[in-house]
Design a protein around this motif. Structure first.
Motif, PDB file in Angstrom:
ATOM      1  N   THR A  14     -10.573 -17.629   5.194  1.00 33.85           N
ATOM      2  CA  THR A  14     -11.180 -17.007   4.022  1.00 33.85           C
ATOM      3  C   THR A  14     -11.932 -15.735   4.382  1.00 33.85           C
ATOM      4  N   GLY A  15     -12.589 -15.717   5.540  1.00 33.34           N
ATOM      5  CA  GLY A  15     -13.289 -14.515   5.967  1.00 33.34           C
ATOM      6  C   GLY A  15     -12.364 -13.322   6.122  1.00 33.34           C
ATOM      7  N   LEU A  16     -11.134 -13.577   6.554  1.00 34.58           N
ATOM      8  CA  LEU A  16     -10.141 -12.508   6.690  1.00 34.58           C
ATOM      9  C   LEU A  16      -9.751 -11.968   5.313  1.00 34.58           C
ATOM     10  N   TRP A  17      -9.457 -12.861   4.366  1.00 33.11           N
ATOM     11  CA  TRP A  17      -9.001 -12.422   3.048  1.00 33.11           C
ATOM     12  C   TRP A  17     -10.107 -11.698   2.291  1.00 33.11           C
ATOM     13  N   ALA A  31     -31.448 -19.675   2.606  1.00 42.44           N
ATOM     14  CA  ALA A  31     -30.962 -19.501   3.971  1.00 42.44           C
ATOM     15  C   ALA A  31     -30.082 -18.255   4.021  1.00 42.44           C
ATOM     16  N   PRO A  32     -30.050 -17.548   5.139  1.00 42.05           N
ATOM     17  CA  PRO A  32     -29.156 -16.384   5.233  1.00 42.05           C
ATOM     18  C   PRO A  32     -27.721 -16.801   4.941  1.00 42.05           C
ATOM     19  N   PRO A  33     -26.976 -15.993   4.184  1.00 43.45           N
ATOM     20  CA  PRO A  33     -25.593 -16.377   3.872  1.00 43.45           C
ATOM     21  C   PRO A  33     -24.745 -16.496   5.122  1.00 43.45           C
ATOM     22  N   VAL A  34     -23.856 -17.463   5.104  1.00 40.38           N
ATOM     23  CA  VAL A  34     -22.939 -17.654   6.223  1.00 40.38           C
ATOM     24  C   VAL A  34     -21.957 -16.486   6.271  1.00 40.38           C
ATOM     25  N   VAL A  35     -21.856 -15.858   7.423  1.00 47.38           N
ATOM     26  CA  VAL A  35     -20.879 -14.783   7.597  1.00 47.38           C
ATOM     27  C   VAL A  35     -19.591 -15.407   8.127  1.00 47.38           C
ATOM     28  N   LEU A  36     -18.601 -15.518   7.262  1.00 48.52           N
ATOM     29  CA  LEU A  36     -17.357 -16.177   7.638  1.00 48.52           C
ATOM     30  C   LEU A  36     -16.628 -15.361   8.705  1.00 48.52           C
ATOM     31  N   PRO A  37     -16.061 -16.024   9.702  1.00 48.43           N
ATOM     32  CA  PRO A  37     -15.446 -15.305  10.818  1.00 48.43           C
ATOM     33  C   PRO A  37     -14.122 -14.663  10.424  1.00 48.43           C
ATOM     34  N   CYS A  38     -13.665 -13.792  11.292  1.00 51.94           N
ATOM     35  CA  CYS A  38     -12.429 -13.068  11.026  1.00 51.94           C
ATOM     36  C   CYS A  38     -11.831 -12.604  12.345  1.00 51.94           C
ATOM     37  N   ASN A  39     -10.512 -12.727  12.466  1.00 50.79           N
ATOM     38  CA  ASN A  39      -9.800 -12.163  13.608  1.00 50.79           C
ATOM     39  C   ASN A  39      -9.586 -10.684  13.313  1.00 50.79           C
ATOM     40  N   GLU A  40     -10.299  -9.824  14.019  1.00 46.94           N
ATOM     41  CA  GLU A  40     -10.277  -8.406  13.711  1.00 46.94           C
ATOM     42  C   GLU A  40      -8.898  -7.795  13.923  1.00 46.94           C
ATOM     43  N   ALA A  96     -19.049 -14.941  -0.037  1.00 40.91           N
ATOM     44  CA  ALA A  96     -18.232 -13.790  -0.406  1.00 40.91           C
ATOM     45  C   ALA A  96     -19.085 -12.546  -0.615  1.00 40.91           C
ATOM     46  N   ALA A  97     -20.252 -12.718  -1.211  1.00 41.13           N
ATOM     47  CA  ALA A  97     -21.129 -11.576  -1.451  1.00 41.13           C
ATOM     48  C   ALA A  97     -21.550 -10.919  -0.143  1.00 41.13           C
ATOM     49  N   ALA A  98     -21.738 -11.722   0.895  1.00 40.42           N
ATOM     50  CA  ALA A  98     -22.169 -11.177   2.181  1.00 40.42           C
ATOM     51  C   ALA A  98     -21.098 -10.323   2.834  1.00 40.42           C
ATOM     52  N   LEU A  99     -19.844 -10.447   2.379  1.00 49.31           N
ATOM     53  CA  LEU A  99     -18.756  -9.654   2.955  1.00 49.31           C
ATOM     54  C   LEU A  99     -18.338  -8.503   2.038  1.00 49.31           C
ATOM     55  N   GLY A 100     -19.155  -8.216   1.029  1.00 51.59           N
ATOM     56  CA  GLY A 100     -18.932  -7.020   0.233  1.00 51.59           C
ATOM     57  C   GLY A 100     -17.904  -7.144  -0.859  1.00 51.59           C
ATOM     58  N   SER A 101     -17.700  -8.339  -1.390  1.00 47.25           N
ATOM     59  CA  SER A 101     -16.720  -8.525  -2.456  1.00 47.25           C
ATOM     60  C   SER A 101     -17.371  -8.433  -3.831  1.00 47.25           C
ATOM     61  N   ALA A 102     -16.641  -7.865  -4.793  1.00 46.77           N
ATOM     62  CA  ALA A 102     -17.008  -7.958  -6.201  1.00 46.77           C
ATOM     63  C   ALA A 102     -16.493  -9.302  -6.710  1.00 46.77           C
ATOM     64  N   ALA A 104      -9.790  -7.913   0.541  1.00 50.40           N
ATOM     65  CA  ALA A 104      -9.754  -7.801  -0.923  1.00 50.40           C
ATOM     66  C   ALA A 104     -11.121  -7.381  -1.453  1.00 50.40           C
ATOM     67  N   PRO A 105     -11.219  -6.256  -2.119  1.00 52.27           N
ATOM     68  CA  PRO A 105     -12.509  -5.839  -2.679  1.00 52.27           C
ATOM     69  C   PRO A 105     -12.932  -6.649  -3.902  1.00 52.27           C
ATOM     70  N   VAL A 106     -11.993  -7.389  -4.499  1.00 48.96           N
ATOM     71  CA  VAL A 106     -12.279  -8.199  -5.680  1.00 48.96           C
ATOM     72  C   VAL A 106     -11.856  -9.630  -5.386  1.00 48.96           C
ATOM     73  N   ALA A 107     -12.733 -10.594  -5.676  1.00 50.73           N
ATOM     74  CA  ALA A 107     -12.421 -11.990  -5.366  1.00 50.73           C
ATOM     75  C   ALA A 107     -12.823 -12.894  -6.522  1.00 50.73           C
ATOM     76  N   TYR A 108     -11.865 -13.739  -6.936  1.00 54.95           N
ATOM     77  CA  TYR A 108     -12.168 -14.836  -7.839  1.00 54.95           C
ATOM     78  C   TYR A 108     -12.364 -16.080  -6.988  1.00 54.95           C
ATOM     79  N   LEU A 109     -13.488 -16.786  -7.182  1.00 51.90           N
ATOM     80  CA  LEU A 109     -13.752 -18.001  -6.414  1.00 51.90           C
ATOM     81  C   LEU A 109     -13.263 -19.201  -7.204  1.00 51.90           C
ATOM     82  N   GLY A 110     -12.255 -19.870  -6.672  1.00 51.22           N
ATOM     83  CA  GLY A 110     -11.539 -20.917  -7.381  1.00 51.22           C
ATOM     84  C   GLY A 110     -12.363 -22.162  -7.636  1.00 51.22           C
ATOM     85  N   GLY A 111     -11.847 -22.969  -8.559  1.00 54.14           N
ATOM     86  CA  GLY A 111     -12.493 -24.215  -8.942  1.00 54.14           C
ATOM     87  C   GLY A 111     -13.517 -24.060 -10.033  1.00 54.14           C
ATOM     88  N   THR A 112     -13.688 -22.842 -10.570  1.00 61.00           N
ATOM     89  CA  THR A 112     -14.759 -22.596 -11.521  1.00 61.00           C
ATOM     90  C   THR A 112     -14.296 -22.401 -12.958  1.00 61.00           C
TER      91      THR A 112
END
Length: 413
Positions: free
Chosen positions: A300-303, A198-207, A328-334, A307-315
């Protein structure tokens, strides 16, 4: 034409003699008017992809959909929850058994105009009767393993009688393509495609919030610990201290998995010698703050956009698992993750193989990974690879949609 029609005849006779009539249509439900596309999966894992296809068919083409799963999967609460969370709610049914009466009752009740079968677990009676009724069949992610048939795999010639019934097959690798070709599907009907997603969910953000916070952060290097459980706080704090040695003024954004753990996190960070600014108290990521602590995962979409680098917790080891990495990948994060990849092991594996994510085992390795990815060229290359992996499944979904449209128009008959 199938090479072994006698195998289908023999299998139909054996199925008729069996006592199991499970899957018959007995509740009076049926189709309405207009076109109906039947979507089947051999497991509930593909349900999000099929729901995305169903939503697109209804929204763009005005076509209704019927979803079927094996009976044990269709009865699970997770399936009902997935349907309830979608924009549309197509009918979900258990797939009929191979008993001829159950198969015919299903086809008579629903009278689909086209069918998509995802995965293996092919049902010879059901597919053969559907094909004889003129139903165009499309196979997606077929032949993923040697167990191609749901039943009857021991019968000589049965696979070769069923596989050629498909007008087109989308498969994810050469091994699967070769397996279908050996079973008699002409090569011109086989297409190699990435896994269906499925297309990745694009998390919302208050611009406006994003612009204001970006101005406050300025040129400071920044990384994010998203969806972080309290149990991983000490390792993340250690990673931040390590990475800060090479990146002066490094800012850590933390989005706690549980908002109620925010105060405990603030105490733990302070005890670790890190100055914390709490968003819940109206604070901002000022220059002297080493950590900016959010008040939950709702932004989360705002953060991720900051942040260009993201650790996804719980892993990390012993963790409860994390959220889907394609968000996260859909928003351009490493991306960085620990070894606990379930329930998204497949997605993480594809990201790792493509260089779109880095796996770490502990806080020390996390710190070194953050330090490495703070280099703009490395972060950009990793983020680009992650983006490619996260979106390639949507291309397969587009192709599947095109094939369904062609089937409805008669081009695949």
């Amino acid at each position: 034409m199938p090479r072994h029609p006698l195998a289908l005849t023999a299998w139909a006779a054996l199925s008729a003699a069996a006592a199991d009539q499970q899957g018959g249509e007995t509740d009076g439900a049926g189709r309405g008017g207009g076109c109906l596309v039947w979507l089947h999966s051999d497991s509930e894992g593909r349900l999000p992809s099929l729901l995305a296809l169903a939503e697109r068919l209804e929204r763009e083409d005005g076509v209704a959909c019927l979803l079927t799963l094996p009976a044990e999967a269709a009865a699970r609460p997770t399936c009902a929850a997935a349907l309830a969370s979608g924009a549309i709610r197509p009918s979900l049914r258990p797939v009929p058994s191979e008993a001829p009466a159950a198969v015919q009752a299903f086809l008579d009740r629903w009278r689909p105009d086209a069918a998509v079968w995802c995965g293996g677990g092919l049902r010879p009676n059901l597919l053969a009767r559907a094909a004889r009724a003129g139903l165009p069949l499309v196979l997606a992610e077929g032949a993923p393993n040697p167990r191609l048939l749901a039943q009857g795999g021991w019968m000589p010639g049965l696979s070769a009688a069923v596989v050629p019934l498909f007008a087109r097959a989308l498969v994810t690798g050469r091994v699967s393509a070769d397996r279908l070709a050996r079973a008699g599907l002409p090569p011109e009907r086989i297409e190699l495609r990435p896994p269906l997603e499925a297309p990745p969910v694009v998390l919302p953000c208050n611009e406006r919030e994003r612009r204001d916070l970006a101005a406050l952060i300025g040129a400071r290097p920044v990384w994010l610990a998203a969806d972080l459980p309290l149990s991983e706080l000490a390792q993340v704090a250690a990673a931040h201290r390590l990475a800060s040695r090479a990146a002066h003024r490094l800012l850590l954004l933390i989005a706690p998995r549980d908002p109620d753990e925010g105060s405990a996190m603030a105490r733990g960070l302070t005890e670790a010698g890190l100055r914390v600014a709490l968003r819940a108290e109206g604070a901002e990521p000022e220059e002297d703050a080493a950590v900016y602590l959010a008040d939950g995962t709702g932004e989360t979409g705002l953060w991720l956009r900051l942040a260009p680098v993201a650790y996804l917790g719980g892993t990390l080891p012993g963790g409860p698992g994390g959220r889907h990495p394609f968000e996260a990948a859909a928003l351009g994060s490493a991306l960085i993750h620990g070894p606990v990849t379930a329930p998204h092991t497949g997605a993480w594996g594809r990201l790792d193989a493509a260089g779109g994510a880095r796996a770490v085992r502990n806080g020390v390795e996390l710190g070194h990974a953050v330090e490495s990815l703070l280099a703009p060229d490395r972060a950009a290359a990793s983020a680009r690879a992650a983006w490619d992996i996260a979106t390639e499944g949507a291309e397969t979904l587009n192709r599947l949609h095109d094939l369904v449209r062609a089937a409805l128009d008669g081009a695949l008959r």
